[in-house]
Design a protein around this motif. Structure first.
Motif, PDB file in Angstrom:
ATOM      1  N   ARG A 204       3.890  -7.681   3.400  1.00  8.64           N
ATOM      2  CA  ARG A 204       3.682  -8.562   2.238  1.00  8.64           C
ATOM      3  C   ARG A 204       2.456  -8.127   1.438  1.00  8.64           C
ATOM      4  O   ARG A 204       2.471  -8.130   0.193  1.00  8.64           O
ATOM      5  CB  ARG A 204       3.517 -10.006   2.699  1.00  8.64           C
ATOM      6  N   LEU A 205       1.387  -7.745   2.127  1.00  9.36           N
ATOM      7  CA  LEU A 205       0.180  -7.296   1.428  1.00  9.36           C
ATOM      8  C   LEU A 205       0.441  -5.986   0.683  1.00  9.36           C
ATOM      9  O   LEU A 205      -0.026  -5.800  -0.453  1.00  9.36           O
ATOM     10  CB  LEU A 205      -0.966  -7.121   2.422  1.00  9.36           C
ATOM     11  N   VAL A 206       1.185  -5.092   1.288  1.00  9.46           N
ATOM     12  CA  VAL A 206       1.529  -3.831   0.610  1.00  9.46           C
ATOM     13  C   VAL A 206       2.370  -4.116  -0.628  1.00  9.46           C
ATOM     14  O   VAL A 206       2.113  -3.579  -1.724  1.00  9.46           O
ATOM     15  CB  VAL A 206       2.279  -2.887   1.574  1.00  9.46           C
ATOM     16  N   ALA A 207       3.361  -4.999  -0.473  1.00  7.31           N
ATOM     17  CA  ALA A 207       4.240  -5.319  -1.600  1.00  7.31           C
ATOM     18  C   ALA A 207       3.487  -5.981  -2.742  1.00  7.31           C
ATOM     19  O   ALA A 207       3.836  -5.805  -3.918  1.00  7.31           O
ATOM     20  CB  ALA A 207       5.373  -6.224  -1.128  1.00  7.31           C
ATOM     21  N   ALA A 208       2.434  -6.726  -2.418  1.00  7.80           N
ATOM     22  CA  ALA A 208       1.638  -7.427  -3.436  1.00  7.80           C
ATOM     23  C   ALA A 208       0.574  -6.534  -4.057  1.00  7.80           C
ATOM     24  O   ALA A 208      -0.176  -6.984  -4.943  1.00  7.80           O
ATOM     25  CB  ALA A 208       0.984  -8.656  -2.816  1.00  7.80           C
ATOM     26  N   GLY A 209       0.479  -5.301  -3.585  1.00  6.77           N
ATOM     27  CA  GLY A 209      -0.550  -4.402  -4.103  1.00  6.77           C
ATOM     28  C   GLY A 209      -1.929  -4.680  -3.544  1.00  6.77           C
ATOM     29  O   GLY A 209      -2.926  -4.199  -4.068  1.00  6.77           O
ATOM     30  N   ALA A 210      -1.987  -5.444  -2.440  1.00  6.17           N
ATOM     31  CA  ALA A 210      -3.266  -5.808  -1.823  1.00  6.17           C
ATOM     32  C   ALA A 210      -3.580  -4.937  -0.617  1.00  6.17           C
ATOM     33  O   ALA A 210      -4.540  -5.205   0.106  1.00  6.17           O
ATOM     34  CB  ALA A 210      -3.239  -7.273  -1.409  1.00  6.17           C
ATOM     35  N   ALA A 211      -2.779  -3.907  -0.396  1.00  5.29           N
ATOM     36  CA  ALA A 211      -3.002  -2.989   0.709  1.00  5.29           C
ATOM     37  C   ALA A 211      -2.514  -1.609   0.298  1.00  5.29           C
ATOM     38  O   ALA A 211      -1.686  -1.470  -0.612  1.00  5.29           O
ATOM     39  CB  ALA A 211      -2.272  -3.468   1.968  1.00  5.29           C
ATOM     40  N   TYR A 212      -3.020  -0.590   0.965  1.00  7.09           N
ATOM     41  CA  TYR A 212      -2.684   0.792   0.595  1.00  7.09           C
ATOM     42  C   TYR A 212      -2.729   1.671   1.835  1.00  7.09           C
ATOM     43  O   TYR A 212      -3.293   1.304   2.873  1.00  7.09           O
ATOM     44  CB  TYR A 212      -3.656   1.319  -0.463  1.00  7.09           C
ATOM     45  N   ARG A 213      -2.158   2.835   1.703  1.00  4.55           N
ATOM     46  CA  ARG A 213      -2.078   3.772   2.824  1.00  4.55           C
ATOM     47  C   ARG A 213      -3.159   4.844   2.737  1.00  4.55           C
ATOM     48  O   ARG A 213      -3.515   5.306   1.654  1.00  4.55           O
ATOM     49  CB  ARG A 213      -0.712   4.462   2.846  1.00  4.55           C
ATOM     50  N   VAL A 214      -3.653   5.196   3.908  1.00  5.63           N
ATOM     51  CA  VAL A 214      -4.470   6.400   4.077  1.00  5.63           C
ATOM     52  C   VAL A 214      -3.834   7.164   5.228  1.00  5.63           C
ATOM     53  O   VAL A 214      -3.945   6.757   6.390  1.00  5.63           O
ATOM     54  CB  VAL A 214      -5.938   6.069   4.390  1.00  5.63           C
ATOM     55  N   ASP A 215      -3.127   8.215   4.894  1.00  3.01           N
ATOM     56  CA  ASP A 215      -2.318   8.936   5.886  1.00  3.01           C
ATOM     57  C   ASP A 215      -1.329   7.948   6.516  1.00  3.01           C
ATOM     58  O   ASP A 215      -0.601   7.282   5.801  1.00  3.01           O
ATOM     59  CB  ASP A 215      -3.215   9.616   6.921  1.00  3.01           C
ATOM     60  N   SER A 216      -1.320   7.806   7.847  1.00  2.00           N
ATOM     61  CA  SER A 216      -0.357   6.912   8.491  1.00  2.00           C
ATOM     62  C   SER A 216      -0.901   5.492   8.683  1.00  2.00           C
ATOM     63  O   SER A 216      -0.210   4.636   9.234  1.00  2.00           O
ATOM     64  CB  SER A 216       0.056   7.473   9.857  1.00  2.00           C
ATOM     65  N   ASP A 217      -2.129   5.256   8.235  1.00  2.00           N
ATOM     66  CA  ASP A 217      -2.763   3.955   8.399  1.00  2.00           C
ATOM     67  C   ASP A 217      -2.640   3.118   7.132  1.00  2.00           C
ATOM     68  O   ASP A 217      -2.441   3.655   6.030  1.00  2.00           O
ATOM     69  CB  ASP A 217      -4.248   4.115   8.744  1.00  2.00           C
TER      70      ASP A 217
END
Length: 407
Positions: A142-155
């Motif tokens: 949900r946080l990724v979909a809302a633009g409130a989270a992002y990826r750094v490599d596999s994390d």
């Protein structure tokens, strides 16, 4: 995850006056359960070295909150997590050659036994992280979909820039945050992060580490702060009335988990009050697993110390106080326990005193930010009177302080 049996809690005449608590975030006194609902979330153990007196001090303090709320007619719902997969647990398992799952299970069982001995009322929801993987994955997606989270490599990391209220729990300045974040499991130097303080939500799979299906996140395991956010939101609902734990959890853990809840919610504040217990020292330092200066509840009871004496040793210090444990504390707790038990068995010859003033004074002390020092003084005075034992007073000590004088 199974908790432990609930101790008997006697019913008392009348109702308590409610509970005023010190809110860490605002620095003010609040009555967060004034509406009659008490949703309590207390951060649980990472099960690799349980249960020392620092743990016990925290869980006995929050047990009192539930007891005082119930006496005031508040509808209590209590949830507590168990961080049964995390770096410190995995490191201890590697050091000792014990499977991390076996180590966690053994220490959780020890914790259950200690809480039962100390007559701590168990949580309604006692929830391990391993059994909550799907909840965490749902929250992170949900946080990724809302633009409130992002990826750094596999994390996957939370983007704190999206939370304008960040910092409102601890009220620390940036330098203090940077220092504590690095000390307490953060990775401010990780290349690719948008902000040094952005916390880890999902740790991608590493060789030799446990991992789970994270659906769109890929295989991996939860970050620390998101687990409590997901468990609290699911098992209690928002707003949580009181978020609790030791003062060492204020930052980054409670700051970060509250930020996650804010971003997952409707924008309103997800926690009504933050309540934190002080830290217990021993041999000149905070009692901690890393230092090894630990006094275990199970070791004390194995040596014949009555659990009621241990509980009274803890209650002799206000829950917000930092204090240094010494053998003298335990001697005093045992003496108090013996004196109270003796008073509880005095024969009824000659009549007793009116129990109502004792009950009123005990309730008043505890309603005032859990003033256990004053509460214990009330019972001390009753025990010194020499009057006959009174059932109401004995029941009040049991129901409100969690000390069974009949045992």
């Amino acid at each position: 995850m199974q908790s432990w049996p609930t101790p008997h809690v006697p019913e008392l005449p009348g109702r308590g006056p409610g509970l005023s608590l010190s809110d860490t975030a605002t620095g003010t006194r609040v009555d967060p359960a004034a509406d009659g609902v008490g949703r309590l979330y207390v951060c649980g153990i990472t099960p690799y070295d349980s249960t020392h007196l620092g743990h016990a001090f925290t869980y006995v303090a929050f047990d009192l909150i539930g007891r005082v709320w119930r006496d005031a007619g508040v509808e209590v719902r209590y949830a507590q997590n168990v961080t049964d997969v995390d770096d410190p647990l995995l490191e201890r398992a590697t050091e000792t050659g014990v499977d991390w799952r076996d180590l966690a299970a053994d220490q959780v069982e020890l914790f259950r036994g200690d809480m039962l001995a100390l007559r701590v009322i168990p949580p309604d929801d006692y929830v391990g992280v391993v059994e909550s993987i799907d909840l965490v994955v749902d929250a992170v997606e949900r946080l990724v979909a809302a633009g409130a989270a992002y990826r750094v490599d596999s994390d996957v990391y939370a983007d704190l820039n999206g939370d304008t209220a960040f910092g409102g729990v601890s009220n620390l300045d940036r330098a203090q945050m940077d220092e504590l974040f690095a000390e307490r499991g953060g990775d401010p130097e990780r290349p690719g992060k948008r902000h040094p303080l952005d916390p880890l939500l999902w740790r991608g799979r590493r060789d030799g580490e446990p991992h789970w299906d994270g659906r769109s996140l890929g295989e991996g395991r939860p970050g620390w702060h998101i687990e409590c956010a997901a468990i609290a939101a699911t098992h209690l609902g928002l707003p949580v009335t009181v978020q609790g734990g030791g003062t060492d959890l204020i930052f980054p853990h409670h700051e970060m988990s509250t930020s996650h809840l804010r971003l997952l919610g409707d924008g309103s504040e997800p926690i009504r009050a933050f309540v934190h217990s002080g830290l217990v020292g021993y041999d000149g330092h905070k009692m901690s697993k890393s230092r090894g200066n630990l006094v275990f509840v199970s070791a004390l009871t194995a040596d014949g110390v009555a659990p009621g004496a241990i509980r009274l040793t803890l209650l002799a210090h206000h829950y917000r106080a930092d204090w240094e444990f010494t053998d003298a504390d335990l001697v005093a707790g045992a003496a108090r326990h013996a004196a109270w038990r003796s008073a509880a068995t005095r024969p009824a010859e000659g009549g007793g005193t009116d129990p109502e003033p004792v009950l009123h004074a005990l309730r008043a002390a505890l309603s005032d930010d859990l003033d256990t020092v004053a509460a214990l003084a009330v019972v001390d005075a009753w025990a010194r009177t020499g009057s006959a034992a009174d059932t109401v007073v004995i029941d009040a000590v049991d129901a409100l302080l969690g000390v069974d004088l009949r045992a």
